[in-house]
Design an enzyme around this catalytic site. Structure first.
Site, PDB file in Angstrom:
ATOM      1  N   LEU A  10       0.855  -1.189   0.000  1.00 19.89           N
ATOM      2  CA  LEU A  10       0.000   0.000   0.000  1.00 19.89           C
ATOM      3  C   LEU A  10       0.891   1.238   0.000  1.00 19.89           C
ATOM      4  O   LEU A  10       1.660   1.468   0.936  1.00 19.89           O
ATOM      5  CB  LEU A  10      -0.909   0.005   1.231  1.00 19.89           C
ATOM      6  N   ALA A  12      -0.238   4.448  -1.771  1.00 22.65           N
ATOM      7  CA  ALA A  12      -0.924   5.539  -2.468  1.00 22.65           C
ATOM      8  C   ALA A  12      -0.965   6.828  -1.662  1.00 22.65           C
ATOM      9  O   ALA A  12      -1.153   7.912  -2.209  1.00 22.65           O
ATOM     10  CB  ALA A  12      -2.352   5.107  -2.811  1.00 22.65           C
ATOM     11  N   ASN A 172      -0.291  -2.302  15.602  1.00 20.62           N
ATOM     12  CA  ASN A 172      -0.380  -2.953  14.298  1.00 20.62           C
ATOM     13  C   ASN A 172       0.713  -2.398  13.400  1.00 20.62           C
ATOM     14  O   ASN A 172       0.827  -1.182  13.237  1.00 20.62           O
ATOM     15  CB  ASN A 172      -1.772  -2.645  13.711  1.00 20.62           C
ATOM     16  N   ASN A 230       5.507   8.436   9.070  1.00 20.37           N
ATOM     17  CA  ASN A 230       4.378   9.211   8.547  1.00 20.37           C
ATOM     18  C   ASN A 230       4.753  10.683   8.397  1.00 20.37           C
ATOM     19  O   ASN A 230       4.035  11.446   7.775  1.00 20.37           O
ATOM     20  CB  ASN A 230       3.173   9.086   9.477  1.00 20.37           C
ATOM     21  N   LYS A 353      36.256  11.141 -15.417  1.00 15.76           N
ATOM     22  CA  LYS A 353      34.943  10.688 -15.891  1.00 15.76           C
ATOM     23  C   LYS A 353      35.099   9.767 -17.088  1.00 15.76           C
ATOM     24  O   LYS A 353      35.869  10.077 -17.994  1.00 15.76           O
ATOM     25  CB  LYS A 353      34.113  11.919 -16.292  1.00 15.76           C
ATOM     26  N   HIS A 365      47.673  16.694  -9.560  1.00 13.58           N
ATOM     27  CA  HIS A 365      47.142  18.008  -9.199  1.00 13.58           C
ATOM     28  C   HIS A 365      46.294  18.637 -10.299  1.00 13.58           C
ATOM     29  O   HIS A 365      46.701  18.645 -11.460  1.00 13.58           O
ATOM     30  CB  HIS A 365      48.251  19.021  -8.872  1.00 13.58           C
ATOM     31  N   TYR A 389      35.139  17.676 -25.356  1.00 13.26           N
ATOM     32  CA  TYR A 389      33.798  18.076 -25.809  1.00 13.26           C
ATOM     33  C   TYR A 389      33.906  19.225 -26.805  1.00 13.26           C
ATOM     34  O   TYR A 389      34.507  20.256 -26.510  1.00 13.26           O
ATOM     35  CB  TYR A 389      32.990  18.499 -24.575  1.00 13.26           C
ATOM     36  N   ALA A 425      55.337  21.070 -21.478  1.00 18.32           N
ATOM     37  CA  ALA A 425      54.467  21.868 -20.606  1.00 18.32           C
ATOM     38  C   ALA A 425      53.826  22.996 -21.407  1.00 18.32           C
ATOM     39  O   ALA A 425      54.441  23.572 -22.294  1.00 18.32           O
ATOM     40  CB  ALA A 425      55.289  22.440 -19.457  1.00 18.32           C
TER      41      ALA A 425
HETATM   42  C1  UD1 Z   1      -1.928   2.317   9.311  1.00 20.45           C
HETATM   43  C2  UD1 Z   1      -2.888   1.354  10.031  1.00 20.45           C
HETATM   44  C3  UD1 Z   1      -2.527   1.318  11.510  1.00 20.45           C
HETATM   45  C4  UD1 Z   1      -1.073   0.886  11.675  1.00 20.45           C
HETATM   46  C5  UD1 Z   1      -0.149   1.779  10.845  1.00 20.45           C
HETATM   47  C6  UD1 Z   1       1.239   1.186  10.833  1.00 20.45           C
HETATM   48  C7  UD1 Z   1      -5.041   1.416   8.875  1.00 20.45           C
HETATM   49  C8  UD1 Z   1      -6.418   1.945   8.893  1.00 20.45           C
HETATM   50  N1  UD1 Z   1      -4.246   1.811   9.860  1.00 20.45           N
HETATM   51  O1  UD1 Z   1      -2.126   3.596   9.868  1.00 20.45           O
HETATM   52  O2  UD1 Z   1      -3.360   0.385  12.191  1.00 20.45           O
HETATM   53  O3  UD1 Z   1      -0.704   0.904  13.035  1.00 20.45           O
HETATM   54  O4  UD1 Z   1      -0.605   1.870   9.488  1.00 20.45           O
HETATM   55  O5  UD1 Z   1       2.158   2.054  10.264  1.00 20.45           O
HETATM   56  O6  UD1 Z   1      -4.703   0.639   8.022  1.00 20.45           O
HETATM   57  N2  UD1 Z   1      -2.564   4.079   1.806  1.00 20.45           N
HETATM   58  C9  UD1 Z   1      -3.093   3.850   0.558  1.00 20.45           C
HETATM   59  N3  UD1 Z   1      -4.328   4.357   0.266  1.00 20.45           N
HETATM   60  C10 UD1 Z   1      -5.051   5.048   1.162  1.00 20.45           C
HETATM   61  C11 UD1 Z   1      -4.506   5.255   2.435  1.00 20.45           C
HETATM   62  C12 UD1 Z   1      -3.272   4.760   2.733  1.00 20.45           C
HETATM   63  O7  UD1 Z   1      -2.457   3.224  -0.281  1.00 20.45           O
HETATM   64  O8  UD1 Z   1      -6.176   5.461   0.815  1.00 20.45           O
HETATM   65  C13 UD1 Z   1      -1.221   3.549   2.100  1.00 20.45           C
HETATM   66  C14 UD1 Z   1      -0.221   4.609   2.519  1.00 20.45           C
HETATM   67  O9  UD1 Z   1       0.530   5.073   1.417  1.00 20.45           O
HETATM   68  C15 UD1 Z   1       0.644   3.895   3.537  1.00 20.45           C
HETATM   69  C16 UD1 Z   1      -0.255   2.786   4.071  1.00 20.45           C
HETATM   70  O10 UD1 Z   1      -1.328   2.664   3.186  1.00 20.45           O
HETATM   71  O11 UD1 Z   1       1.798   3.312   2.952  1.00 20.45           O
HETATM   72  C17 UD1 Z   1      -0.788   3.128   5.461  1.00 20.45           C
HETATM   73  O12 UD1 Z   1      -1.498   4.338   5.392  1.00 20.45           O
HETATM   74  P1  UD1 Z   1      -1.287   5.479   6.450  1.00 20.45           P
HETATM   75  O13 UD1 Z   1      -2.145   6.626   6.084  1.00 20.45           O
HETATM   76  O14 UD1 Z   1       0.161   5.721   6.662  1.00 20.45           O
HETATM   77  O15 UD1 Z   1      -1.926   4.754   7.710  1.00 20.45           O
HETATM   78  P2  UD1 Z   1      -1.571   4.959   9.215  1.00 20.45           P
HETATM   79  O16 UD1 Z   1      -2.408   6.039   9.761  1.00 20.45           O
HETATM   80  O17 UD1 Z   1      -0.113   5.045   9.369  1.00 20.45           O
HETATM   81 MG    MG Z   2       1.537   5.186   8.037  1.00 18.69          MG
END
Ligand code: UD1
Ligand code: MG
Length: 462
Positions: A10, A12, A172, A230, A353, A365, A389, A425
């Site tokens: 994940l 995004a 988590n 974050n 290079k 030098h 060049y 030189a």
């Molecule tokens: C999330 C977890 C939390 C955990 C923590 C660990 C959820 C709801 N929460 O929280 O329990 O302790 O990670 O670091 O899952 N992302 C997407 N699409 C979205 C939202 C997020 O791809 O719509 C991706 C983000 O880029 C990121 C990951 O999901 O890599 C986690 O999202 P983030 O917003 O960082 O969640 P946390 O609040 O950190």
């Molecule tokens: Mg996070």
């Protein structure tokens, strides 16, 4: 790892706390994007099929991932549950198998933990196994909630947690194993009734349990693996921890670090025993250093190969190779495709290079050597330039063994100096100098006797 295992990363999110115009997961820990750490961990765990959910700056991220991962774009960022919904068709391919979901902002998650969690997932017959850990500061993370008997019941996100829940230190990691079929069943059941109006993937735990499935929380042996970045503060914390880990690792491998100030060793770097690192040394990318070298102070090596017994003092080098016994610095810049032969010396303010330099050659030098093939035991005087060049094209300079390039020579490429050839030189050499010849290309000196007395060029002269 079994064949029907896959992974979804994940990635995004815009990582609001990062305040960056780049994808948040490309923020770097030890000069390596977080997403690359995660990919490495997933690949090292033996998972070949990987799909990454992109969103914020999605094109940049897809281009970065290249062939390492399939990508699916999440157009609206509605939460981690919604992110996983986007990869439904990818998941369909792995029915009957298991999927690892992992966040792109947890760079220290490692393959060992992923594998161990998988074993527990299979052993317990879980529909979901969440990788958790007890951390010192749980603020911001989803908390692992357990019943009085210790059974895992649900995850409560930080912003939805009351004071009692906030006291829980087991969090988590965002990484979890799902049975693919169970995940596909549960995705549509997740709602966004919570403080952030987001679809939380973490709600899957509660829903699966309510449906009579098994859920487990697997506590990672090393609590650092769950840490996320974050924002930039957390990123600095991860850098600090990762940096200390690398220092500890290499010290135990016999690398000598008398003072660790400003020393950064990237995760993909290797260093031989008895090599000494001095303050201000930054080793990045796939740099590999042999034994018995002295690197630093103030030296940055990026994707550079260094042999044994090499000395680098105040050197910046990128995509270069330095062979055994070379003595380089101070203040040398090696650019891509510089190949510096054994027992060479490059000294003050020398830039090289796309050039090979043969064994025993000295460039001591104020010299630029670009697009050149330089033989063995060549001596460059001070202030030489390969004029490579034209403004339009690059040309090569070829210098034979034992040649002597006089001070302040310009070698206008394409041009060759043969074995044992000399340049006088101050020459601007535009024609080849044959072996054993002296090339002189400068005006002959004329002394004008009494000129100063006649012209009186100095102030106050009468
Ligand atoms: C999330 C977890 C939390 C955990 C923590 C660990 C959820 C709801 N929460 O929280 O329990 O302790 O990670 O670091 O899952 N992302 C997407 N699409 C979205 C939202 C997020 O791809 O719509 C991706 C983000 O880029 C990121 C990951 O999901 O890599 C986690 O999202 P983030 O917003 O960082 O969640 P946390 O609040 O950190
Ligand atoms: Mg996070």
């Amino acid at each position: 790892m079994q064949n029907n295992c896959c992974a979804v990363i994940l990635a995004a999110g815009e990582g609001r706390g990062m305040k960056s115009a780049r994808p948040a997961v490309m923020a770097e820990v030890l000069f390596k994007p977080m997403i690359d750490w995660v990919l490495d961990a997933v690949e090292d765990a033996g998972i070949r099929d990987i799909c990454t959910v992109t969103g914020h700056c999605g094109e940049t991220l897809s281009a970065h991932l290249g062939a390492r991962s399939e990508t699916v774009l999440q157009r609206e960022l509605l939460g981690t549950g919604h992110a996983v919904l986007q990869v439904r068709s990818f998941l369909e391919r792995f029915r009957g198998g298991d999927v690892l979901i992992v966040n792109g902002d947890t760079p220290l998650m490692d393959s060992k933990t992923i594998r161990a969690a998988f074993e527990e997932h299979k052993r317990a017959g879980n529909a979901i196994t969440v990788i958790s850990a007890c951390v010192e500061d749980p603020a911001g993370y989803g908390r692992i909630v357990r019943a009085a008997d210790g059974a895992f019941t649900r995850i409560i996100e930080n912003c939805d947690a009351n004071e009692t829940i906030r006291q829980i230190h087991e969090i988590n990691s965002g990484a979890c194993w799902f049975q693919c079929d169970r995940l596909l069943e549960v995705l549509g059941l997740i709602t966004n009734e919570n403080a952030r109006d987001e679809y939380y993937l973490t709600d899957a735990v509660r829903i699966l349990l309510a449906n009579g499935q098994r859920a487990g929380a697997f506590a990672a042996a090393d609590p650092d693996v769950v840490l996320a970045a974050n924002d930039r503060l957390q990123l600095l914390d991860l850098n600090t921890r990762a940096r200390q880990r690398m220092l500890t690792h290499w010290l135990l491998e016999g690398v000598d670090i008398p003072c660790a100030d400003g020393i950064f060793i990237g995760p993909d770097v290797t260093i031989g025993a008895d090599t000494r690192l001095l303050p201000g040394t930054i080793l990045r990318g796939k740099t590999a250093i042999g034994e018995d070298c002295v690197i630093g102070p103030n030296t940055q090596l990026i994707d550079t190969l260094v042999g044994d017994g090499v000395k680098l003092d105040n050197v910046l080098s990128e995509q270069a190779e330095i062979q055994d016994g070379a003595d380089i610095g101070p203040f040398v810049h090696l650019r891509p495709n510089a190949k510096i032969g054994p027992h060479t010396h490059l000294g003050n303010f020398v830039e090289v290079k796309n050039t090979q330099i043969g064994e025993g050659t000295k460039v001591s030098h104020l010299t630029y050597v670009g697009d050149a093939d330089v033989g063995k035991n060549v001596n460059f005087g001070c202030g030489c330039v390969t004029v490579n060049y034209t403004g339009k094209e690059k040309h090569r300079t070829v210098i034979g063994d034992h040649a002597f390039i006089g001070c302040n020579s310009n070698l206008v490429a394409p041009v060759k100096v043969g074995d044992y050839g000399y340049t006088a030189a101050g020459s601007t050499i535009t024609d080849n100098v044959p072996a054993n010849a002296l090339g002189i290309a400068r005006a002959r000196q004329v002394n004008k006797e009494g000129w100063v007395l006649r012209k009186k060029p100095y102030k106050g002269m009468k």
